[in-house]
Scaffold this motif. Structure first.
Motif, mmCIF file in Angstrom:
data_model
loop_
_atom_site.group_PDB
_atom_site.id
_atom_site.type_symbol
_atom_site.label_atom_id
_atom_site.label_comp_id
_atom_site.label_asym_id
_atom_site.label_seq_id
_atom_site.Cartn_x
_atom_site.Cartn_y
_atom_site.Cartn_z
ATOM 1 N N ILE A 233 -9.125 5.479 -4.262
ATOM 2 C CA ILE A 233 -9.721 5.251 -2.505
ATOM 3 C C ILE A 233 -10.535 4.377 -2.137
ATOM 4 O O ILE A 233 -11.327 3.123 -1.598
ATOM 5 N N MET A 234 -11.723 4.445 -2.960
ATOM 6 C CA MET A 234 -12.297 3.656 -2.960
ATOM 7 C C MET A 234 -12.308 1.883 -3.472
ATOM 8 O O MET A 234 -11.861 0.987 -2.488
ATOM 9 N N GLY A 240 -8.121 -4.301 -4.284
ATOM 10 C CA GLY A 240 -7.464 -5.349 -3.980
ATOM 11 C C GLY A 240 -6.794 -3.972 -3.501
ATOM 12 O O GLY A 240 -4.809 -4.672 -3.236
ATOM 13 N N GLY A 241 -7.048 -2.781 -2.101
ATOM 14 C CA GLY A 241 -6.118 -1.903 -1.648
ATOM 15 C C GLY A 241 -4.860 -2.765 -0.662
ATOM 16 O O GLY A 241 -6.088 -3.594 -0.358
ATOM 17 N N ALA A 242 -4.211 -2.349 0.342
ATOM 18 C CA ALA A 242 -3.985 -2.657 1.062
ATOM 19 C C ALA A 242 -4.616 -1.919 2.626
ATOM 20 O O ALA A 242 -3.995 -2.391 4.304
ATOM 21 N N LEU A 243 -5.714 -0.665 2.240
ATOM 22 C CA LEU A 243 -6.519 0.212 4.285
ATOM 23 C C LEU A 243 -7.356 -1.368 4.187
ATOM 24 O O LEU A 243 -8.135 -0.664 2.834
ATOM 25 N N ARG A 244 -8.047 -0.786 5.098
ATOM 26 C CA ARG A 244 -9.023 -1.054 5.364
ATOM 27 C C ARG A 244 -9.660 0.185 6.682
ATOM 28 O O ARG A 244 -11.191 -0.211 6.950
ATOM 29 N N HIS A 327 -5.846 -7.253 14.529
ATOM 30 C CA HIS A 327 -7.054 -7.558 13.456
ATOM 31 C C HIS A 327 -6.776 -5.682 12.965
ATOM 32 O O HIS A 327 -7.746 -5.441 12.619
ATOM 33 N N SER A 328 -5.491 -6.103 11.783
ATOM 34 C CA SER A 328 -5.136 -5.400 11.758
ATOM 35 C C SER A 328 -4.535 -5.890 10.632
ATOM 36 O O SER A 328 -4.476 -6.897 9.926
ATOM 37 N N GLY A 329 -4.229 -4.686 9.171
ATOM 38 C CA GLY A 329 -3.528 -4.504 7.921
ATOM 39 C C GLY A 329 -2.325 -5.192 8.256
ATOM 40 O O GLY A 329 -2.058 -4.212 9.044
#
Length: 373
Positions: A233-234, A240-244, A327-329
């Motif tokens: 999760i971290m 390098g993950g895609a979530l904000r 303002h989103s990924g």
């Protein structure tokens, strides 16, 4: 922060003891035998007495900050849908009890829990069904590696037919990334007589096709092994993950992992790097197929530069609605669930999609949707 306990040298090279001891020696009077050290000569507690020192502010441990969260409270339940003809089992999450059914199809490497926060915000007005696609989440198929557009589209149709039988309610298909391509393919088959709308989330043929040559490099740069779900999760929100959105990641990321007994660590549930043979089939011709779908259409993007030529012309001709969430990924439904939910509910209301079809003022029964071949 722990108090200083080791001796230090001042600017003149003279050794002195801890800061706390120095302050005491300067400020407190010399105590006579039998005098309590925690009080001043006036009987008031000393500023340096233990009970006078304010407690340290609470800091949530990193492991707690990134610990998994339950999906309960967002979705209302979960079911295993058995497909009698194949013996395959597809896991679905459901929410809501009234209104049309919003069918959520996640992107490659995600799971149905990608829509958890969105489901919690929409379930008072619609029913939500989020499917764990083949090779993802808790679904179990005869071939988890077959992620072809044809197979995934057939899976969606089989799940909906099994769940709703011969008299289904109105459907709105929502697909993110790979799921968006599958939603378009399902709609294009025109075998869902009550399909009323389609929402494609951040996938455009031109951009997708151009990025395929870089996809293996992108996937190979991902961290592949984790000591715990918290670490995954971290990495997803800070690495390098895609979530904000950390709250969404704490719900959805654990469902994308599995424990590797041989390596004694967590790895990704879906080996996306092995699905390269199917990538082109997901996206090739997608724009024209999307424009040809005979239902209300919404394209939800994270950037305006992602429109290709076909969609630019179609948008100018008013063939679909387009909304940009700047303002989103990439995973808009996870990063901005409230805005995402509002956009979808407004789309449904704008197109007057009711429980069983289009609801026209003055007409008692909704108009049944029948797609022609």
């Amino acid at each position: 922060m722990e108090p200083l306990s080791a001796s230090v040298d001042d600017d003149f090279g003279v050794e002195r003891s801890t800061i706390g001891t120095s302050l005491l020696s300067l400020e407190d009077p010399i105590m006579e035998e039998g005098e309590e050290s925690a009080s001043t000569s006036s009987g008031e507690p000393s500023a340096f007495a233990p009970e006078s020192i304010p407690p340290r502010p609470f800091r949530e441990p990193a492991s707690s900050k990134y610990s998994p969260l339950p999906w309960q409270g967002h979705f209302d339940g979960e079911h295993d849908i058995l497909i009698q003809s194949t013996g395959e089992v597809f896991h679905v999450y459901v929410a809501g009890s009234q209104g049309p059914v919003v069918v959520c199809l996640h992107g490659g490497g995600y799971s149905g829990l990608s829509f958890a926060l969105v489901a919690g915000k929409m379930k008072e007005r619609v029913r939500v069904v989020a499917i764990d696609m083949r090779g993802h989440g808790q679904s179990r198929s005869n071939n988890d590696h077959d992620l072809s557009a044809e197979t995934l589209s057939s899976d969606v149709l089989n799940v909906l037919k099994t769940m709703y039988g011969e008299n289904p309610p109105a459907f709105i298909l929502i697909g993110h990334s790979m799921g968006g391509a599958i939603a378009v393919r399902v709609a294009a088959e025109r075998v869902l007589p009550t399909l009323a709308g389609i929402v494609v989330v951040d996938v455009v043929e031109g951009t997708a096709m151009a990025s395929l040559i870089h996809m293996q490099k992108i996937l190979s740069s991902r961290q592949m092994h984790f000591q715990s779900p918290e670490q995954a999760i971290m990495w997803t929100v800070k690495g390098g993950g895609a979530l904000r959105n950390i709250d969404s990641a704490r719900i959805s990321v654990p469902s994308t992992l599995k424990f590797d007994e041989q390596r004694q660590c967590y790895v990704w549930r879906t080996p996306l790097q092995d699905s390269e043979a199917y990538w082109r089939g997901w996206y090739e011709g997608l724009s024209d197929v999307f424009l040809s779908c005979p239902v209300a259409k919404l394209l939800l993007l994270a950037g305006t530069d992602r429109l290709d030529r076909s969609l630019t012309i179609g948008q100018m001709q008013g063939k679909f609605q387009m909304i940009v969430v700047r303002h989103s990924g990439h995973a808009i439904q996870e990063d901005e669930p409230e805005e995402f939910a509002n956009v979808v509910l407004n789309f449904i209301a704008r197109n007057r999609i009711g429980t069983y079809g289009l609801e026209i003022p003055g007409v008692r029964r909704p108009i049944q949707l029948r797609s022609s071949n």
